[in-house]
Design a protein around this motif. Structure first.
Motif, PDB file in Angstrom:
ATOM      1  N   GLY A  51       0.811  -1.222   0.000  1.00 31.04           N
ATOM      2  CA  GLY A  51       0.000   0.000   0.000  1.00 31.04           C
ATOM      3  C   GLY A  51       0.842   1.268   0.000  1.00 31.04           C
ATOM      4  N   MET A  52       2.095   1.115  -0.412  1.00 32.53           N
ATOM      5  CA  MET A  52       2.997   2.276  -0.389  1.00 32.53           C
ATOM      6  C   MET A  52       2.734   3.188  -1.584  1.00 32.53           C
ATOM      7  SD  MET A  52       7.108   2.023  -0.167  1.00 32.53           S
ATOM      8  CE  MET A  52       7.012   0.357   0.400  1.00 32.53           C
ATOM      9  N   LEU A  53       2.690   4.495  -1.353  1.00 31.52           N
ATOM     10  CA  LEU A  53       2.600   5.446  -2.467  1.00 31.52           C
ATOM     11  C   LEU A  53       4.008   6.020  -2.644  1.00 31.52           C
ATOM     12  CD1 LEU A  53      -0.785   7.226  -1.569  1.00 31.52           C
ATOM     13  CD2 LEU A  53      -0.415   5.157  -2.922  1.00 31.52           C
ATOM     14  N   VAL A  57      10.517   6.942  -3.445  1.00 34.11           N
ATOM     15  CA  VAL A  57      11.437   6.014  -2.776  1.00 34.11           C
ATOM     16  C   VAL A  57      11.900   4.885  -3.694  1.00 34.11           C
ATOM     17  CG1 VAL A  57       9.726   4.397  -1.769  1.00 34.11           C
ATOM     18  CG2 VAL A  57      11.850   4.870  -0.565  1.00 34.11           C
ATOM     19  N   GLU A  58      11.090   4.520  -4.692  1.00 37.12           N
ATOM     20  CA  GLU A  58      11.485   3.391  -5.539  1.00 37.12           C
ATOM     21  C   GLU A  58      11.956   3.830  -6.917  1.00 37.12           C
ATOM     22  OE1 GLU A  58       8.387   0.373  -5.428  1.00 37.12           O
ATOM     23  OE2 GLU A  58       9.311  -0.435  -3.620  1.00 37.12           O
ATOM     24  N   MET A  59      12.120   5.120  -7.136  1.00 38.31           N
ATOM     25  CA  MET A  59      12.503   5.600  -8.470  1.00 38.31           C
ATOM     26  C   MET A  59      13.989   5.961  -8.485  1.00 38.31           C
ATOM     27  SD  MET A  59       9.554   5.290  -9.782  1.00 38.31           S
ATOM     28  CE  MET A  59       7.998   4.951  -8.974  1.00 38.31           C
ATOM     29  N   CYS A 254      14.301  -4.484   1.981  1.00 39.18           N
ATOM     30  CA  CYS A 254      13.373  -4.660   3.110  1.00 39.18           C
ATOM     31  C   CYS A 254      12.750  -3.316   3.498  1.00 39.18           C
ATOM     32  CB  CYS A 254      14.181  -5.231   4.275  1.00 39.18           C
ATOM     33  SG  CYS A 254      13.291  -5.336   5.818  1.00 39.18           S
ATOM     34  N   TYR A 255      11.475  -3.343   3.824  1.00 37.60           N
ATOM     35  CA  TYR A 255      10.848  -2.119   4.329  1.00 37.60           C
ATOM     36  C   TYR A 255       9.790  -2.462   5.370  1.00 37.60           C
ATOM     37  CZ  TYR A 255       7.601  -3.436   0.598  1.00 37.60           C
ATOM     38  OH  TYR A 255       6.746  -4.128  -0.211  1.00 37.60           O
ATOM     39  N   ILE A 256       9.490  -1.462   6.208  1.00 35.18           N
ATOM     40  CA  ILE A 256       8.564  -1.659   7.330  1.00 35.18           C
ATOM     41  C   ILE A 256       7.541  -0.535   7.306  1.00 35.18           C
ATOM     42  CG2 ILE A 256       8.447  -1.582   9.868  1.00 35.18           C
ATOM     43  CD1 ILE A 256      11.311  -2.792   9.777  1.00 35.18           C
ATOM     44  N   GLY A 267       7.954  -5.919   4.187  1.00 31.25           N
ATOM     45  CA  GLY A 267       8.090  -6.414   2.817  1.00 31.25           C
ATOM     46  C   GLY A 267       9.515  -6.284   2.339  1.00 31.25           C
ATOM     47  N   ALA A 268       9.822  -6.725   1.221  1.00 33.87           N
ATOM     48  CA  ALA A 268       9.208  -7.743   0.404  1.00 33.87           C
ATOM     49  C   ALA A 268      10.291  -8.338  -0.480  1.00 33.87           C
ATOM     50  CB  ALA A 268       8.129  -7.148  -0.487  1.00 33.87           C
ATOM     51  N   THR A 269      10.119  -9.616  -0.773  1.00 35.05           N
ATOM     52  CA  THR A 269      11.090 -10.278  -1.648  1.00 35.05           C
ATOM     53  C   THR A 269      10.759  -9.952  -3.111  1.00 35.05           C
ATOM     54  OG1 THR A 269       9.746 -12.262  -1.889  1.00 35.05           O
ATOM     55  CG2 THR A 269      11.278 -12.200  -0.019  1.00 35.05           C
ATOM     56  N   LEU A 311       1.838 -11.895  -6.835  1.00 37.28           N
ATOM     57  CA  LEU A 311       2.627 -11.836  -8.073  1.00 37.28           C
ATOM     58  C   LEU A 311       2.537 -10.431  -8.656  1.00 37.28           C
ATOM     59  CD1 LEU A 311       1.488 -15.215  -9.662  1.00 37.28           C
ATOM     60  CD2 LEU A 311       3.459 -14.771  -8.175  1.00 37.28           C
ATOM     61  N   ARG A 312       3.666  -9.709  -8.634  1.00 37.46           N
ATOM     62  CA  ARG A 312       3.680  -8.389  -9.261  1.00 37.46           C
ATOM     63  C   ARG A 312       3.691  -8.582 -10.781  1.00 37.46           C
ATOM     64  NH1 ARG A 312       8.106  -8.371  -5.767  1.00 37.46           N
ATOM     65  NH2 ARG A 312       8.033  -6.986  -3.959  1.00 37.46           N
ATOM     66  N   PRO A 313       3.022  -7.706 -11.515  1.00 40.54           N
ATOM     67  CA  PRO A 313       3.105  -7.801 -12.978  1.00 40.54           C
ATOM     68  C   PRO A 313       4.359  -7.079 -13.473  1.00 40.54           C
ATOM     69  CG  PRO A 313       1.431  -6.201 -12.329  1.00 40.54           C
ATOM     70  CD  PRO A 313       2.082  -6.670 -11.066  1.00 40.54           C
ATOM     71  N   PHE A 338       4.218  -3.460 -12.167  1.00 41.65           N
ATOM     72  CA  PHE A 338       5.293  -4.039 -11.362  1.00 41.65           C
ATOM     73  C   PHE A 338       5.140  -3.733  -9.868  1.00 41.65           C
ATOM     74  CE2 PHE A 338      10.146  -4.272 -10.562  1.00 41.65           C
ATOM     75  CZ  PHE A 338      10.053  -5.588 -10.188  1.00 41.65           C
ATOM     76  N   ARG A 339       6.049  -2.952  -9.267  1.00 40.81           N
ATOM     77  CA  ARG A 339       6.014  -2.730  -7.814  1.00 40.81           C
ATOM     78  C   ARG A 339       5.067  -1.604  -7.413  1.00 40.81           C
ATOM     79  NH1 ARG A 339      10.636  -4.775  -5.010  1.00 40.81           N
ATOM     80  NH2 ARG A 339      10.146  -3.267  -3.372  1.00 40.81           N
ATOM     81  N   ASN A 340       4.406  -0.975  -8.400  1.00 43.12           N
ATOM     82  CA  ASN A 340       3.735   0.286  -8.093  1.00 43.12           C
ATOM     83  C   ASN A 340       2.256   0.322  -8.478  1.00 43.12           C
ATOM     84  OD1 ASN A 340       6.848   1.008  -8.987  1.00 43.12           O
ATOM     85  ND2 ASN A 340       6.176   1.951  -7.104  1.00 43.12           N
TER      86      ASN A 340
HETATM   87  N1  GLY Z   1       6.316  -1.370  -3.849  1.00 42.48           N
HETATM   88  C1  GLY Z   1       6.633  -2.343  -2.905  1.00 42.48           C
HETATM   89  C2  GLY Z   1       6.834  -3.710  -3.416  1.00 42.48           C
HETATM   90  O1  GLY Z   1       6.480  -4.032  -4.531  1.00 42.48           O
HETATM   91  O2  GLY Z   1       7.357  -4.503  -2.705  1.00 42.48           O
END
Ligand code: GLY
Length: 387
Positions: A51-53, A57-59, A254-256, A267-269, A311-313, A338-340
């Motif tokens: 549920g992260m927006l 942080v991921e870019m 890893c994130y909390i 999360g997350a592998t 499963l992320r796309p 994918f992750r977003n």
């Molecule tokens: N955006 C977080 C994850 O996919 O693990």
């Protein structure tokens, strides 16, 4: 059973957060829409996700994907109000921000570079040295290389977001069919005009594939080769009456996230080798738990609530596919997030509704076009967004 059971204008395949956001925006625009889901709404990566927006942080570099995330993140405060008014359900938007903690000198240098381009792009990104971090977070962490604070990266409770979208869409007239898989497309004169299910046909003027990691397999039935593939993510929830910090703490691998209901999401592998297997396993959860305890020792005391896996796309070039499928009239794609997926649900719903109602999309969709040249990310190229 055969024959037409349903007739609609827009048929959305996939009842995850992307499909439900599209359904909601279409209904708002007055389009008759129906969502077809093979299991239950939001039961796949929508439920497993954090549920992260995390638009920052991921870019890892500026560009269209970063801009798409920033635009989508900005839509959430209004969306929360709209959905609450329509459905009475609160998506639990939390806004204290995210600390991205550096793990070594190289990570520190990369994060300082990220601070610099994100600040130049007009976003807030503040560097904290270890002492400053300790005075903000107490002795929760033992940082050694500093951290980047992103005050505008937020989080929502993803199952609540899904419920709010689906309930609001339903209130505006969207039909939902759950526990019903499509078994093939209906085609007429080169156009897609609906799908077949074991319960009968669903006919539609437009069909939107928003089936997450399964989108590639479904599109394959039309002879399309889409570079969308499953990337398993495992995570777990801990119970806590009072989460140890309001901030999301994120580090390499890893994130909390403390949730408003008191739970803590860890999360997350990232496991592309797992294919379509979405069962959690002990080895991955053991590795993730060790990383989490190293990052944040006190969470080791918290009771375990549940393992999660989804499963992320994934998409070969890291970008989602948004828009019409050239050469197949009536078919659209909204997948490969994918992750977003949660972050990008708001903007995806909006642009697909704009396209289907003949309005200019509020984002230039050229980089996300279905027929773009996909240049695969490899170990030698820098991914545009990752952990
Ligand atoms: N955006 C977080 C994850 O996919 O693990």
């Amino acid at each position: 059973m055969t024959g037409t059971r349903y007739q609609t204008d827009a048929l959305i395949i996939g009842g995850g957060v992307i499909g439900c956001a599209i359904a909601y925006e279409l209904a708002k625009a007055g389009v008759k829409a129906l969502v077809l889901e093979k299991e239950t709404l939001g039961s796949q990566s929508t439920r497993a996700g954090a549920g992260m927006l995390g638009a920052q942080v991921e870019m890892m570099e500026p560009g269209p994907f970063f801009e798409l995330g920033i635009k989508s993140r900005a839509l959430f405060p209004n969306l929360q109000e709209e959905l609450r008014e329509l459905s009475g359900i609160d998506m639990e938007l939390q806004t204290p921000g995210i600390f991205r903690v550096a793990v070594d000198e190289a990570d520190r240098a990369a994060l300082l570079a990220r601070q610099s381009w994100q600040t130049a792009a007009g976003q807030r990104a503040v560097w904290f040295e270890d002492e400053e971090l300790r005075s903000e977070l107490g002795d929760l962490l033992t940082p050694k290389f500093g951290a980047l604070y992103l005050p505008d990266d937020h989080q929502v409770r993803n199952p609540q977001l899904l419920l709010a979208l689906a309930a609001s869409a339903k209130r505006l007239g969207v039909q939902f069919i759950e526990q019903t898989a499509m078994v093939g497309f209906l085609e007429e004169n080169g156009a897609v005009v609906g799908v077949k299910t074991i319960e009968g046909e669903v006919r539609a003027n437009r069909v939107i594939l928003a089936a997450g990691a399964w989108t590639g397999l479904i599109a394959n039935q039309l002879g399309l080769e889409l570079p969308i593939y499953p990337v398993r993510g495992q995570s777990f929830l801990l119970d806590s009456f009072a989460p140890p910090t309001p901030f999301t703490i994120y580090t390499h691998g890893c994130y909390i996230l403390p949730k408003r209901n008191g739970q803590v999401y860890v999360g997350a592998t990232e496991e592309p080798q797992a294919g379509f297997d979405r069962r959690p396993n002990l080895r991955s959860l053991a590795v993730l738990s060790t990383q989490a305890i190293n990052l944040f020792p006190s969470i080791g005391q918290l009771p375990f609530a549940a393992p999660l896996a989804g499963l992320r796309p994934g998409s070969r070039d890291g970008l989602p596919f948004l828009g019409p499928v050239p050469g197949i009239e009536g078919l659209y794609l909204a997948s490969g997030h994918f992750r977003n997926g949660v972050l990008l649900s708001a903007i995806t719903g909006r642009v697909i509704a704009e396209l289907l109602t003949g309005n200019a999309p509020s984002v230039d969709l050229t980089p996300f076009a279905v027929d773009r040249k996909v240049v695969p990310q490899t170990a030698d190229t820098t991914p545009t967004h990752s952990i």
